[in-house]
Design a protein around this motif. Structure first.
Motif, PDB file in Angstrom:
ATOM      1  N   VAL A   1       0.891  -1.474  -0.092  1.00 38.59           N
ATOM      2  CA  VAL A   1      -0.004   0.116  -0.170  1.00 38.59           C
ATOM      3  C   VAL A   1       0.840   1.241  -0.091  1.00 38.59           C
ATOM      4  O   VAL A   1       1.761   1.321   0.448  1.00 38.59           O
ATOM      5  CB  VAL A   1      -0.961  -0.122   1.289  1.00 38.59           C
ATOM      6  N   ARG A   2       0.504   2.276  -0.755  1.00 42.16           N
ATOM      7  CA  ARG A   2       1.153   3.548  -0.949  1.00 42.16           C
ATOM      8  C   ARG A   2       0.079   4.713  -0.467  1.00 42.16           C
ATOM      9  O   ARG A   2      -1.097   4.657  -0.874  1.00 42.16           O
ATOM     10  CB  ARG A   2       1.600   3.774  -2.343  1.00 42.16           C
ATOM     11  N   TYR A   3       0.646   5.651   0.364  1.00 35.12           N
ATOM     12  CA  TYR A   3      -0.153   6.629   0.961  1.00 35.12           C
ATOM     13  C   TYR A   3       0.499   7.954   1.227  1.00 35.12           C
ATOM     14  O   TYR A   3       1.849   7.753   1.669  1.00 35.12           O
ATOM     15  CB  TYR A   3      -0.882   6.063   2.144  1.00 35.12           C
ATOM     16  N   PHE A   4      -0.167   9.018   1.083  1.00 39.30           N
ATOM     17  CA  PHE A   4       0.592  10.395   1.293  1.00 39.30           C
ATOM     18  C   PHE A   4      -0.635  11.114   1.663  1.00 39.30           C
ATOM     19  O   PHE A   4      -1.686  11.183   1.400  1.00 39.30           O
ATOM     20  CB  PHE A   4       1.329  11.080   0.210  1.00 39.30           C
ATOM     21  N   THR A   5      -0.244  12.265   2.739  1.00 34.51           N
ATOM     22  CA  THR A   5      -1.196  13.034   3.327  1.00 34.51           C
ATOM     23  C   THR A   5      -1.686  13.963   2.394  1.00 34.51           C
ATOM     24  O   THR A   5      -0.862  14.441   1.299  1.00 34.51           O
ATOM     25  CB  THR A   5      -0.919  13.694   4.557  1.00 34.51           C
TER      26      THR A   5
ATOM     27  N   GLY B   1      -4.267  13.488  -2.337  1.00 37.51           N
ATOM     28  CA  GLY B   1      -3.724  12.465  -1.233  1.00 37.51           C
ATOM     29  C   GLY B   1      -5.117  12.081  -0.524  1.00 37.51           C
ATOM     30  O   GLY B   1      -5.992  12.141  -0.665  1.00 37.51           O
ATOM     31  N   GLY B   2      -4.389  11.507   0.867  1.00 39.37           N
ATOM     32  CA  GLY B   2      -5.210  10.959   1.683  1.00 39.37           C
ATOM     33  C   GLY B   2      -6.094   9.702   1.132  1.00 39.37           C
ATOM     34  O   GLY B   2      -7.033   9.451   1.701  1.00 39.37           O
ATOM     35  N   TYR B   3      -5.527   9.082   0.155  1.00 44.77           N
ATOM     36  CA  TYR B   3      -6.318   7.771  -0.624  1.00 44.77           C
ATOM     37  C   TYR B   3      -5.163   6.957  -0.595  1.00 44.77           C
ATOM     38  O   TYR B   3      -3.942   7.211  -1.165  1.00 44.77           O
ATOM     39  CB  TYR B   3      -6.732   8.458  -1.746  1.00 44.77           C
ATOM     40  N   PRO B   4      -5.437   5.653  -0.081  1.00 41.93           N
ATOM     41  CA  PRO B   4      -4.567   4.607  -0.199  1.00 41.93           C
ATOM     42  C   PRO B   4      -4.602   3.851  -1.760  1.00 41.93           C
ATOM     43  O   PRO B   4      -5.669   3.860  -2.315  1.00 41.93           O
ATOM     44  CB  PRO B   4      -4.759   3.392   0.797  1.00 41.93           C
ATOM     45  N   ILE B   5      -3.248   3.491  -2.264  1.00 40.29           N
ATOM     46  CA  ILE B   5      -3.250   2.635  -3.407  1.00 40.29           C
ATOM     47  C   ILE B   5      -2.713   1.160  -3.080  1.00 40.29           C
ATOM     48  O   ILE B   5      -1.415   1.106  -2.424  1.00 40.29           O
ATOM     49  CB  ILE B   5      -2.135   3.243  -4.424  1.00 40.29           C
ATOM     50  N   VAL B   6      -3.508   0.242  -3.240  1.00 44.43           N
ATOM     51  CA  VAL B   6      -3.260  -1.154  -2.764  1.00 44.43           C
ATOM     52  C   VAL B   6      -3.031  -1.904  -4.208  1.00 44.43           C
ATOM     53  O   VAL B   6      -3.795  -2.029  -4.744  1.00 44.43           O
ATOM     54  CB  VAL B   6      -4.570  -1.778  -1.863  1.00 44.43           C
ATOM     55  N   ASN B   7      -1.997  -2.787  -3.868  1.00 46.37           N
ATOM     56  CA  ASN B   7      -1.563  -3.586  -4.920  1.00 46.37           C
ATOM     57  C   ASN B   7      -1.551  -5.087  -4.358  1.00 46.37           C
ATOM     58  O   ASN B   7      -1.088  -5.260  -3.471  1.00 46.37           O
ATOM     59  CB  ASN B   7      -0.426  -3.326  -5.925  1.00 46.37           C
ATOM     60  N   VAL B   8      -1.990  -6.196  -5.046  1.00 44.04           N
ATOM     61  CA  VAL B   8      -1.706  -7.392  -4.733  1.00 44.04           C
ATOM     62  C   VAL B   8      -1.146  -8.320  -5.881  1.00 44.04           C
ATOM     63  O   VAL B   8      -1.380  -7.812  -7.045  1.00 44.04           O
ATOM     64  CB  VAL B   8      -3.150  -7.936  -4.535  1.00 44.04           C
ATOM     65  N   TYR B   9      -0.098  -9.062  -5.477  1.00 39.07           N
ATOM     66  CA  TYR B   9       0.712  -9.563  -6.290  1.00 39.07           C
ATOM     67  C   TYR B   9       1.244 -11.033  -6.033  1.00 39.07           C
ATOM     68  O   TYR B   9       1.203 -11.423  -4.976  1.00 39.07           O
ATOM     69  CB  TYR B   9       1.915  -8.753  -6.302  1.00 39.07           C
TER      70      TYR B   9
END
Length: 687
Positions: free
Chosen positions: A599-603, A629-637
């Motif tokens: 997961v990547r996230y920034f304020t 910002g304030g939104y997570p990016i989730v990757n499954v691999y």
């Protein structure tokens, strides 16, 4: 096509596993060679060939090829210093190597593969070399000191292929690297890189090509490296979507109940393209003077004594000849989009262009480290000259405005690179002639390494002080809607101090720093260069901490940073990266499997906007202030490493549609790509 490719990948894995599981009647002990030619047993453990029973039947004897041995190295652009690197055989996180946002998601970018980007981490930003138009393409474009050269005793080839999406909106990338040695000293090869991103948003496609043949000679007395690098970068520009509610509030943006997909969302531009070409020839060569000395020899050794060459002094020459062009065209009939029009006011079409050519030569002499016990460090003195020529458009749109700049610097380097405990490196240069007068640059780093109980601890310190002119295109640029000549600009005075602590077994890394800038140069809210006359401070700290329990891993990176003036330099307070996965060996330990999610996230912050006409990020206009910002990016691999082959399958942005997306943008008005299946395969060949 996707199903066919996935089927082939699965069949390949099954076939390799089946091969490993079979018992060869001519090799009942199950011995084999690993990736680097070492003999190992079925479980991958190294064994001594002398301990194997000899087969009396010569018909069953396999003639083994030459065991591959190789090393990679990089070379500094100014003085041609060579730094050896281990060959890239890592099996972890291969799935992140083709993400434009970076391995841990530090970059803002315009959604598509290879699109212009800018790091959110201020300390990661680079000075624009050779022009400001190439820096946003740092995902693809590389400088000579970022390239990995190879020396090997057998031909080495790497082929890598990435793919995502379909023929309408997907992305593909193919990379080929080849290197072969004629003998121990002479090697040559090439690098090919082709990227094509069709884009999930209108008129956002990218098409890049790189070709880089090279040759190197690494002898005792002479070292030489020659590389030609050609880049063609074509990127369609759409100016972002016309209404952020297509992402933030789809119901409010619905036109007559219509649901918009990413490919049907209206964009500001549909007929705009930027083209950047850049080529350079880089040469670095050294000739070393020295002597031969005998190597230590065992008492009962009757063979003639072996000798080694010990270099004492080297003469250095580096040269870089570079030529670059930038062109922006648009047939969009836009009104009130640009504030000013300087060339052909009655014509809405745009045909902007500029060209650059530069020639830099550096001559140096170096007293080398380690030729006797008193030579604890190496000392180098050098002089460099750079000639730069630029062509800009004139307001009559017929002739060209031409500029020529000369710079002469003298400098020195003090470095201790040998040993295990203490290393340091310091360089400094000062301008003597031309535009270089009044400019200087001093930087250094030091690392101390010691044992603490059963662990290895490294303490690293870095610092630099510089007083430099803003780059040429920050001082001069002429185009249809942007036109500036800032000869009055002052030099930027920068100081930075940074410290780092690394504890190996704890998998802990902590670094922190502070930078002060006077006359900070940036693109203001009108997308033109401006200087902030006061002092601007940036504080930054990054903690990387990894945890492991058996096959379970949790890797973490947290960056905090603060700008003393966010209206001039906006930065997010926090940028986070977390990666939870299992790492295990299967199929008699010949297959390494990494399964996980990151997961990547920034304020939230007022991130820089993007101006297509100049290809630059700039402060958001007063009448168009938005936070991202304030939104997570989730990757499954799933990431697999089988002998010399690496494969991954990733579901990118898997949380798309699962939660609200009010701020799912990597740049203002440029939404993040929707959920997307990505795959990648990389093969190494040693023959």
């Amino acid at each position: 096509m996707r199903r066919i490719l996935l089927t082939y990948i699965l069949l390949f894995i099954v076939g390799q596993l089946a091969t490993q599981a079979q018992v060869d009647p001519n090799n009942p002990y199950g011995t084999r060679k690993d990736e680097f030619g070492n003999i190992v047993d079925r479980n991958g453990n190294p064994i001594d060939p002398a301990m194997l029973p000899q087969n009396p039947d010569s018909s069953n004897v396999e003639i083994q090829g030459l065991a591959p041995t190789l090393y990679m190295w990089r070379i500094s652009e100014n003085l041609g210093n060579v730094t050896r690197l281990p060959a890239d055989t890592a099996h972890i996180n291969f799935q992140n190597t083709n993400l434009t946002e970076g391995m841990t998601g530090h970059y803002n970018y315009l959604a598509n593969l290879g699109a212009p980007r800018q790091s959110r981490i201020f300390f990661d930003r680079n000075n624009p070399e050779p022009t400001i138009f190439l820096e946003p393409y740092s995902f693809f474009f590389f400088r000579p000191d970022q390239f990995n050269f190879t020396n090997s005793n057998v031909p080495y080839t790497n082929l890598t292929y990435y793919k995502a999406g379909n023929k309408v909106n997907g992305e593909e990338r193919f990379k080929a690297y080849f290197s072969v040695n004629v003998n121990k000293q002479l090697a040559f090869g090439f690098n090919i890189d082709y990227l094509y991103g069709r884009g999930y948003y209108n008129n956002s496609s990218t098409s890049y090509f790189n070709a880089a043949p090279f040759i190197s000679y690494m002898g005792d007395r002479y070292e030489g490296t020659l590389m030609y690098n050609y880049n063609y970068l074509k990127a369609n520009q759409n100016g972002g979507i016309t209404d952020d509610n297509y992402i933030k509030d789809p119901d409010a943006a619905a036109d007559g109940g219509r649901n918009y997909e990413s490919t049907t969302m209206p964009t500001v531009m549909s007929l705009a393209t930027s083209r950047t070409t850049d080529s350079y020839v880089f040469l670095a060569q050294k000739y070393k003077l020295g002597f031969h000395r005998d190597l230590p020899q065992a008492e009962n050794d009757t063979m003639p004594a072996k000798t080694e060459f010990v270099p004492v002094t080297s003469f250095i020459h580096t040269m870089n000849v570079e030529w670059s062009k930038y062109k922006f065209t648009s047939e969009d009939q836009l009104k009130d989009y640009y504030q000013h029009t300087y060339i052909k006011p009655g014509d809405l079409n745009i045909d902007d262009s500029t060209a650059y050519i530069g020639v830099k030569n550096t001559l140096g002499i170096s007293l080398l480290e380690g030729f006797n016990k008193y030579a604890k460090a190496g000392l180098t003195a050098y002089i460099s000259h750079k000639l730069s020529k630029y062509e800009l458009m004139d307001k009559d749109s017929v002739s060209k405005d031409k500029y020529t700049e000369n710079e002469v610097f003298v400098g020195g380097e003090l470095a201790k690179r040998q040993g295990k405990v203490l290393h340091y490196h310091a360089t400094g240069e000062v301008g003597l002639l031309g535009k270089a007068i009044g400019q200087f640059n001093v930087k250094g780093d030091l690392d101390l390494n010691f044992r603490l109980w059963k662990d290895t601890v490294s303490l690293i310190a870095r610092a630099y002080v510089s007083n430099t002119l803003p780059s040429f295109y920050m001082r001069h640029y002429h185009s249809k809607h942007f036109y500036w000549d800032n000869d009055h600009m002052d030099k930027e005075f920068r100081t930075r101090i940074e410290g780092e602590l690394n504890i190996e077994n704890w998998q802990t890394n902590l670094k922190a720093g502070v930078e002060n800038i006077k006359n900070y140069t940036y693109f203001n809210r009108n997308a033109v260069p401006e200087q902030y006359g006061g002092n601007l401070q940036i504080l930054s700290a990054t903690l990387s901490q990894n945890f492991r329990a058996g096959i379970f891993h949790l890797d973490n990176e947290v960056t905090w940073q603060k700008s003393s003036n966010s209206s001039v330099l906006p930065l997010p307070d926090f940028s986070l990266y977390h990666n939870l996965y299992i790492d295990a060996k299967l199929a008699k330990k010949v297959l390494t499997v990494q399964l996980g999610a990151d997961v990547r996230y920034f304020t939230k912050y007022h991130a820089p906007a993007y101006m297509p006409a100049t290809g630059q990020f700039y402060l958001q206009p007063e009448n168009d202030q938005v936070e991202i910002g304030g939104y997570p990016i989730v990757n499954v691999y799933a990431n697999l490493h089988l002998k010399r082959t690496r494969i991954y399958v990733m579901m990118y942005h898997v949380n798309d549609g699962m939660i609200s997306r009010p701020n799912s943008f990597y740049a203002p008005h440029y939404p993040i790509n929707p959920r997307l299946l990505k795959i990648g395969v990389s093969w190494n060949f040693y023959d």
